[in-house]
Design a protein around this motif. Structure first.
Motif, mmCIF file in Angstrom:
data_model
loop_
_atom_site.group_PDB
_atom_site.id
_atom_site.type_symbol
_atom_site.label_atom_id
_atom_site.label_comp_id
_atom_site.label_asym_id
_atom_site.label_seq_id
_atom_site.Cartn_x
_atom_site.Cartn_y
_atom_site.Cartn_z
ATOM 1 N N LYS A 159 -5.239 -0.708 -2.285
ATOM 2 C CA LYS A 159 -6.391 -0.930 -1.174
ATOM 3 C C LYS A 159 -5.779 -0.472 0.267
ATOM 4 O O LYS A 159 -6.695 0.292 0.803
ATOM 5 C CB LYS A 159 -6.850 -2.470 -1.279
ATOM 6 N N LEU A 160 -4.789 -1.018 0.562
ATOM 7 C CA LEU A 160 -4.333 -0.299 2.148
ATOM 8 C C LEU A 160 -4.048 1.340 1.726
ATOM 9 O O LEU A 160 -4.470 1.940 2.709
ATOM 10 C CB LEU A 160 -2.952 -0.820 2.038
ATOM 11 N N GLU A 162 -5.652 3.385 -0.126
ATOM 12 C CA GLU A 162 -7.003 3.965 -0.232
ATOM 13 C C GLU A 162 -7.609 3.753 1.370
ATOM 14 O O GLU A 162 -8.332 4.706 1.790
ATOM 15 C CB GLU A 162 -7.916 3.345 -1.004
ATOM 16 N N ARG A 163 -7.393 2.622 2.040
ATOM 17 C CA ARG A 163 -8.174 2.589 3.196
ATOM 18 C C ARG A 163 -7.629 3.488 4.199
ATOM 19 O O ARG A 163 -8.255 3.908 5.142
ATOM 20 C CB ARG A 163 -7.766 0.925 3.722
ATOM 21 N N VAL A 164 -6.245 3.905 4.094
ATOM 22 C CA VAL A 164 -5.664 5.052 5.391
ATOM 23 C C VAL A 164 -5.903 6.452 4.768
ATOM 24 O O VAL A 164 -5.476 7.138 5.383
ATOM 25 C CB VAL A 164 -4.175 4.678 5.449
ATOM 26 N N TRP A 166 -5.382 7.891 1.604
ATOM 27 C CA TRP A 166 -4.487 8.477 0.392
ATOM 28 C C TRP A 166 -3.432 9.413 1.345
ATOM 29 O O TRP A 166 -3.347 9.515 2.499
ATOM 30 C CB TRP A 166 -5.160 8.950 -0.620
ATOM 31 N N ARG A 183 0.080 5.699 9.538
ATOM 32 C CA ARG A 183 -1.160 4.938 9.368
ATOM 33 C C ARG A 183 -0.853 3.617 8.689
ATOM 34 O O ARG A 183 -1.912 2.609 9.172
ATOM 35 C CB ARG A 183 -1.898 5.787 8.205
ATOM 36 N N GLU A 187 -2.174 -0.172 10.614
ATOM 37 C CA GLU A 187 -2.909 -1.168 10.325
ATOM 38 C C GLU A 187 -2.111 -2.678 10.350
ATOM 39 O O GLU A 187 -2.601 -3.484 9.598
ATOM 40 C CB GLU A 187 -3.196 -0.881 8.612
#
Length: 307
Positions: A159-160, A162-164, A166, A183, A187
């Motif tokens: 999930k991290l 995906e949030r940044v 890929w 990135r 976070e």
């Protein structure tokens, strides 16, 4: 495997025209996950023409095959990541594999029990067990927080990741791990080196042309500097990187690719992003690696006779 079970770990690896290496990696992975239902394996083929695609299809009964129509570079990996359903993603190359099942267990345990850790950087070693020394990792095998990782052996929270966003697809190859590392740290997650997590990198030279070592590191590193580093430090780092890229061009004779790298490095629109001051301290390793002065003084110190 129980197809209804949600895997804890997704292993994703990229393949391109290195059939023998792909066969070895598949063999190792199949033996490691044969009796586990908490791990899935996803193989991405980047438009291979040497039989790799057909070989992966023949193994589709136990792994997921994601096929690209042409070589998309690291964008191919992104397609594999999007198919992952595990809480964590272990990223490999077609010429790397986990040393043992304990590596997989420790990766999962570390991310399960340490919520502050976003990425686990593995110990990269040769088939003979010797550490592969690279500036991304510590020079000693002591666990701890670091600023980077090696793309052929690391695990990240899905999930991290995906949030940044890929991997940055415009990079195509090289330095994409550094962009992700920055990135991830933005976070407020740590990158943790865990030497008990061992990944064997067989380092096959097949398909690795010399021009790639000139073009992508020069262009992509300048993109990172332009985005994250303020003036005047950015000017110094860019000048250093231009010098280092030119030296590589002289050594390899790839002047055409050096010229293209410089042209693309400054022709690409880059939106500057200011990082918190505390984060720049964490990027000191990147600074030293791309500082001409630091590189020269380090080489001189290594050449001095030891008393």
């Amino acid at each position: 495997m129980n197809t209804n079970y949600q895997p804890k770990l997704s292993i994703v690896f990229l393949n391109y025209n290195r059939l023998a290496e792909t066969q070895r990696t598949v063999m190792y992975l199949q033996s490691l996950v044969a009796n586990r239902d908490d791990i899935e394996v996803i193989a991405v083929d980047n438009g291979s023409t040497d039989g790799t695609k057909a070989y992966l299809r023949s193994n589709a009964y136990w792994l997921t095959v994601v096929e690209m129509n042409h070589n998309m570079g690291i964008a191919g990996l992104n397609e594999g990541f999007k198919h992952a359903s595990g809480a964590y993603v272990l990223v490999l190359d077609d010429d790397s594999h986990p040393h043992d099942e304990a590596t997989l267990d420790i990766l999962i345990s570390c991310l399960d029990t340490r919520p502050e850790v976003g990425v686990v950087a593995c110990r990269i070693e040769s088939p003979g067990g010797q550490p592969v020394r690279t500036w991304h990792l510590p020079r000693t095998d002591h666990p701890g927080t670091i600023m980077a990782f090696v793309g052929c052996g690391f695990a990240i929270r899905r999930k991290l990741f995906e949030r940044v966003g890929w991997y940055p697809e415009r990079f195509f190859l090289y330095q994409n791990e550094i962009e992700i590392a920055i990135r991830v740290m933005r976070e407020d997650y740590q990158i943790y080196y865990e030497p008990r997590c061992r990944v064997v990198h067989r380092e096959s030279p097949t398909g690795r042309a010399s021009w790639r070592q000139v073009f992508f590191p020069t262009r992509n590193t300048i993109w990172i500097i332009r985005r994250y580093f303020p003036f005047p430090g950015a000017a110094y780092l860019i000048l250093s990187r231009l010098c280092m890229g030119f030296i590589r061009a002289v050594q390899s004779g790839e002047f055409k690719w050096y010229y293209k790298a410089v042209k693309d490095a400054f022709g690409e629109p880059i939106e500057a992003e200011v990082l918190p001051q505390s984060l720049y301290k964490g990027l000191s390793t990147f600074w030293k690696q791309n500082s001409l002065w630091h590189q020269l003084t380090e080489r001189l110190s290594l050449q001095r006779p030891k008393s």
